[in-house]
Design a protein around this motif. Structure first.
Motif: not given
Length: 337
Positions: A297-301, A307-309, A329-330
């Motif tokens: 969930i952390g990576h998805l957030g 996303p560019q990071h 949303l998550l």
């Protein structure tokens, strides 16, 4: 058996084992999990051995020449016969002796690993995107019955036919533990096949430079028991689950209203975009962003907000959701098993 495993099991060279550890793992052509990769690995080791011998011979001759020059020893000119013999031996016979056996072996292995696939083999269509993989499972008539992204499941012990396509630039489909690479060309369909003999999770990689994020264009191939594969495929054929909580329902509304639906499909909802991956069963995947980060969930957030990071140059735009919108949303995306 891979050489590194053999070394460790026999204890022949303890010091060499750490050096060979890189030969193993989920993305190694020297740790085969299929018959095609095993043949390739079997050819690779003697090729390395002969190449090392040739390199050692050349370096030795160079060292002798340097030492003679430093000692200022006069050169010993060869006569015509010696020059001819040296040219024949070093320029013709030695290169032929070193390359012909490998050329014949390579041809023989190529005929085996590219043998025709049984007509009733399962067919998977893989389309190379920038920089991710769209995956469709086809039925006997060629109709798509399930769609996923960046993760391919196959049954152990059964050959699988892959139809490889690209709608942008040249990519290359490569699962080192199972088989060599096959290019994916815009405007044509290339076909390859592979069989996983051992269950496991193997990492595939684009093997043709295709742009900014070529290095992070990866995927996972999950080889599992036929019963487990059948259950997985049946799940992939279904539409997305309905939200079970109020937060999940709000998250679905955020997804539909915030522009996500313009690029992504979630079957069973109005979202039918086709620029990004199908997210119908996103929560069931192990990774995100072309196997760049784990699907947590952390990576998805982080992927949704910046996303560019995570993957500079990706086509995924950033979002400006409020913290409450992002949380719901998550919650919704995490429910899409």
């Amino acid at each position: 058996m891979p050489l590194s495993k053999y070394v460790r099991s026999t204890g022949l060279a303890g010091a060499a084992a750490p050096l060979l550890s890189a030969c193993e793992g989920p993305q190694s052509a020297l740790d085969p999990a299929g018959s095609a990769a095993a043949l390739i690995a079997r050819l690779w080791w003697p090729t390395l051995f002969v190449a090392a011998l040739v390199t050692l011979l050349v370096l030795t001759l160079l060292a002798v020449a340097v030492l003679r020059a430093r000692r200022k020893q006069a050169a010993l000119p060869l006569n015509a016969r010696q020059s001819r013999n040296l040219m024949i031996a070093g320029g013709i016979l030695l290169p032929l002796a070193a390359t012909i056996p490998f050329a014949l072996s390579s041809f023989s292995i190529g005929r085996v690993i590219e043998a025709p696939v049984p007509d009733d083999a399962m067919t998977v269509e893989v389309i190379g995107k920038q920089w991710w993989w769209e995956v469709h499972y086809l039925d006997e008539t060629g109709e798509r019955i399930a769609t996923t992204a960046n993760e391919i499941h196959v049954p152990v012990g059964e050959p699988v036919r892959f139809l490889l396509k690209s709608d942008n630039v040249i990519h290359s489909f490569w699962v080192p533990n199972l088989k060599g690479k096959t290019d994916m060309m815009p405007g044509r369909t290339n076909v390859t096949a592979m069989t996983a003999d051992e269950p496991g999770v193997y990492r595939g990689q684009c093997a043709e430079y295709c742009g900014t994020q070529h290095a992070l264009m990866a995927f996972l191939l999950v080889a599992e028991a036929p019963e487990a594969f059948d259950a997985w495929l049946e799940g992939q054929r279904r539409s997305a689950m309905e939200p079970e909580t109020g937060a999940q329902a709000q998250g679905r509304d955020v997804f539909l209203d915030a522009g996500c639906a313009g690029c992504h499909t979630i079957r069973g909802t109005p979202a039918d975009g086709d620029l990004g991956p199908d997210l119908t069963h996103l929560a069931g995947r192990r990774t995100l962003a072309g196997a760049t980060v784990p699907n947590r969930i952390g990576h998805l957030g982080g992927w949704i907000t910046d996303p560019q990071h995570v993957k500079p140059g990706s086509r995924m735009p950033p979002s400006d959701l409020t913290p409450e919108e992002l949380k719901t949303l998550l919650d919704y995306l995490e429910s899409l098993e």
